[in-house]
Design a protein around this motif. Structure first.
Motif, PDB file in Angstrom:
ATOM      1  N   ARG A   1      46.834  72.012  35.667  1.00  0.00           N
ATOM      2  CA  ARG A   1      47.394  70.764  35.162  1.00  0.00           C
ATOM      3  C   ARG A   1      46.870  70.352  33.791  1.00  0.00           C
ATOM      4  NH1 ARG A   1      47.515  71.103  40.374  1.00  0.00           N
ATOM      5  NH2 ARG A   1      49.225  70.244  41.571  1.00  0.00           N
ATOM      6  N   LYS A   2      45.775  70.902  33.355  1.00  0.00           N
ATOM      7  CA  LYS A   2      45.229  70.469  32.066  1.00  0.00           C
ATOM      8  C   LYS A   2      46.116  70.880  30.897  1.00  0.00           C
ATOM      9  CE  LYS A   2      42.007  74.232  31.061  1.00  0.00           C
ATOM     10  NZ  LYS A   2      40.622  74.556  30.804  1.00  0.00           N
ATOM     11  N   ARG A   3      47.066  71.784  31.130  1.00  0.00           N
ATOM     12  CA  ARG A   3      48.015  72.165  30.079  1.00  0.00           C
ATOM     13  C   ARG A   3      49.156  71.161  29.955  1.00  0.00           C
ATOM     14  NH1 ARG A   3      47.532  78.143  32.285  1.00  0.00           N
ATOM     15  NH2 ARG A   3      48.224  77.021  34.096  1.00  0.00           N
ATOM     16  N   ASN A   4      49.303  70.271  30.929  1.00  0.00           N
ATOM     17  CA  ASN A   4      50.347  69.243  30.868  1.00  0.00           C
ATOM     18  C   ASN A   4      50.023  68.243  29.769  1.00  0.00           C
ATOM     19  OD1 ASN A   4      51.569  70.421  33.064  1.00  0.00           O
ATOM     20  ND2 ASN A   4      50.683  69.002  34.538  1.00  0.00           N
ATOM     21  N   PRO A   5      51.045  67.586  29.215  1.00  0.00           N
ATOM     22  CA  PRO A   5      50.782  66.616  28.150  1.00  0.00           C
ATOM     23  C   PRO A   5      50.074  65.352  28.650  1.00  0.00           C
ATOM     24  CG  PRO A   5      53.116  66.631  28.701  1.00  0.00           C
ATOM     25  CD  PRO A   5      52.475  67.758  29.458  1.00  0.00           C
ATOM     26  N   GLY A   6      50.132  65.069  29.940  1.00  0.00           N
ATOM     27  CA  GLY A   6      49.470  63.886  30.494  1.00  0.00           C
ATOM     28  C   GLY A   6      47.975  64.090  30.613  1.00  0.00           C
ATOM     29  N   VAL A   7      47.274  63.029  30.910  1.00  0.00           N
ATOM     30  CA  VAL A   7      45.826  63.079  31.064  1.00  0.00           C
ATOM     31  C   VAL A   7      45.480  63.696  32.421  1.00  0.00           C
ATOM     32  CG1 VAL A   7      43.726  61.693  31.208  1.00  0.00           C
ATOM     33  CG2 VAL A   7      45.548  61.046  29.632  1.00  0.00           C
ATOM     34  N   THR A   8      44.543  64.629  32.403  1.00  0.00           N
ATOM     35  CA  THR A   8      44.080  65.277  33.629  1.00  0.00           C
ATOM     36  C   THR A   8      42.565  65.208  33.658  1.00  0.00           C
ATOM     37  OG1 THR A   8      45.950  66.800  33.587  1.00  0.00           O
ATOM     38  CG2 THR A   8      44.073  67.429  34.932  1.00  0.00           C
ATOM     39  N   GLU A   9      42.031  64.755  34.770  1.00  0.00           N
ATOM     40  CA  GLU A   9      40.583  64.675  34.940  1.00  0.00           C
ATOM     41  C   GLU A   9      40.219  65.079  36.360  1.00  0.00           C
ATOM     42  OE1 GLU A   9      39.550  60.836  32.122  1.00  0.00           O
ATOM     43  OE2 GLU A   9      39.143  60.739  34.234  1.00  0.00           O
ATOM     44  N   THR A  10      38.972  65.409  36.532  1.00  0.00           N
ATOM     45  CA  THR A  10      38.422  65.574  37.876  1.00  0.00           C
ATOM     46  C   THR A  10      37.230  64.631  37.998  1.00  0.00           C
ATOM     47  OG1 THR A  10      36.926  67.348  37.244  1.00  0.00           O
ATOM     48  CG2 THR A  10      39.094  67.993  38.065  1.00  0.00           C
ATOM     49  N   ALA A  11      36.913  64.285  39.212  1.00  0.00           N
ATOM     50  CA  ALA A  11      35.733  63.468  39.481  1.00  0.00           C
ATOM     51  C   ALA A  11      35.035  64.071  40.690  1.00  0.00           C
ATOM     52  CB  ALA A  11      36.132  62.028  39.770  1.00  0.00           C
ATOM     53  N   GLU A  12      33.757  64.256  40.580  1.00  0.00           N
ATOM     54  CA  GLU A  12      32.998  64.795  41.700  1.00  0.00           C
ATOM     55  C   GLU A  12      32.425  63.639  42.509  1.00  0.00           C
ATOM     56  OE1 GLU A  12      29.131  67.606  42.480  1.00  0.00           O
ATOM     57  OE2 GLU A  12      30.406  68.007  40.744  1.00  0.00           O
ATOM     58  N   ILE A  13      32.813  63.585  43.769  1.00  0.00           N
ATOM     59  CA  ILE A  13      32.330  62.552  44.674  1.00  0.00           C
ATOM     60  C   ILE A  13      31.668  63.286  45.837  1.00  0.00           C
ATOM     61  CG2 ILE A  13      32.949  60.586  46.117  1.00  0.00           C
ATOM     62  CD1 ILE A  13      35.400  60.216  44.269  1.00  0.00           C
ATOM     63  N   GLU A  14      30.382  63.148  45.948  1.00  0.00           N
ATOM     64  CA  GLU A  14      29.595  63.897  46.924  1.00  0.00           C
ATOM     65  C   GLU A  14      29.931  63.509  48.363  1.00  0.00           C
ATOM     66  OE1 GLU A  14      27.314  66.356  46.372  1.00  0.00           O
ATOM     67  OE2 GLU A  14      27.829  66.282  44.251  1.00  0.00           O
TER      68      GLU A  14
ATOM     69  N   HIS B   1      37.011  73.004  48.940  1.00  0.00           N
ATOM     70  CA  HIS B   1      37.790  71.968  48.271  1.00  0.00           C
ATOM     71  C   HIS B   1      37.423  71.837  46.794  1.00  0.00           C
ATOM     72  CE1 HIS B   1      34.381  70.004  50.294  1.00  0.00           C
ATOM     73  NE2 HIS B   1      34.317  69.271  49.222  1.00  0.00           N
ATOM     74  N   THR B   2      36.199  72.175  46.446  1.00  0.00           N
ATOM     75  CA  THR B   2      35.806  72.164  45.036  1.00  0.00           C
ATOM     76  C   THR B   2      36.534  73.274  44.287  1.00  0.00           C
ATOM     77  OG1 THR B   2      33.633  71.299  45.612  1.00  0.00           O
ATOM     78  CG2 THR B   2      33.865  72.308  43.444  1.00  0.00           C
ATOM     79  N   VAL B   3      36.627  74.429  44.885  1.00  0.00           N
ATOM     80  CA  VAL B   3      37.334  75.548  44.272  1.00  0.00           C
ATOM     81  C   VAL B   3      38.808  75.201  44.094  1.00  0.00           C
ATOM     82  CG1 VAL B   3      38.057  77.946  44.604  1.00  0.00           C
ATOM     83  CG2 VAL B   3      35.710  77.265  45.124  1.00  0.00           C
ATOM     84  N   LEU B   4      39.418  74.639  45.117  1.00  0.00           N
ATOM     85  CA  LEU B   4      40.828  74.255  45.028  1.00  0.00           C
ATOM     86  C   LEU B   4      41.048  73.193  43.962  1.00  0.00           C
ATOM     87  CD1 LEU B   4      41.779  74.142  48.801  1.00  0.00           C
ATOM     88  CD2 LEU B   4      42.483  75.844  47.122  1.00  0.00           C
ATOM     89  N   CYS B   5      40.168  72.234  43.902  1.00  0.00           N
ATOM     90  CA  CYS B   5      40.277  71.177  42.897  1.00  0.00           C
ATOM     91  C   CYS B   5      40.170  71.754  41.491  1.00  0.00           C
ATOM     92  CB  CYS B   5      39.196  70.133  43.132  1.00  0.00           C
ATOM     93  SG  CYS B   5      39.236  68.780  41.945  1.00  0.00           S
TER      94      CYS B   5
ATOM     95  N   SER C   1      39.797  64.691  54.383  1.00  0.00           N
ATOM     96  CA  SER C   1      40.460  63.482  54.889  1.00  0.00           C
ATOM     97  C   SER C   1      39.931  62.258  54.145  1.00  0.00           C
ATOM     98  CB  SER C   1      40.207  63.339  56.391  1.00  0.00           C
ATOM     99  OG  SER C   1      40.649  64.477  57.069  1.00  0.00           O
ATOM    100  N   LEU C   2      40.098  62.246  52.862  1.00  0.00           N
ATOM    101  CA  LEU C   2      39.463  61.241  52.010  1.00  0.00           C
ATOM    102  C   LEU C   2      39.734  59.806  52.423  1.00  0.00           C
ATOM    103  CD1 LEU C   2      40.156  62.843  48.537  1.00  0.00           C
ATOM    104  CD2 LEU C   2      38.043  62.858  49.824  1.00  0.00           C
TER     105      LEU C   2
END
Length: 55
Positions: A15-28, A4-8, A33-34
Motif C-alpha cells: 500500500r505504500k505505493r498508493n498516493p494516499g497516506v500509509t502508516e503502520t503502528a506497533e501496539i504490543e 500478524h507482524t509479517v502480514l502487516c 481480534s483487536l
C-alpha cells in the motif's frame, strides 16, 4: 516476529505505493481480534488519531 507482524508489514509494502497516506503502528500484546480484546481502546485511539490527522 509474529505472523500478524509479517502480514502487516507485507500489506504496508503493497500500500505504500498508493498516493494516499500509509502508516503502520506497533501496539504490543494485541491479537487478531483487536476490537473484542482487552486494550481495544488503545487500538481505536491509534486509528482515530490517524484519521483525524489526514481528514
Amino acid at each position: 516476529m509474529k505472523d500478524h507482524t509479517v502480514l502487516c508489514n507485507a500489506a504496508y509494502k503493497q500500500r505504500k505505493r498508493n498516493p494516499g497516506v500509509t502508516e503502520t503502528a506497533e501496539i504490543e500484546n494485541r491479537s487478531h481480534s483487536l476490537i473484542i480484546d482487552s486494550g481495544w481502546r488503545e487500538v481505536w485511539n491509534t486509528a482515530l488519531a490517524f484519521i483525524k490527522r489526514f481528514h
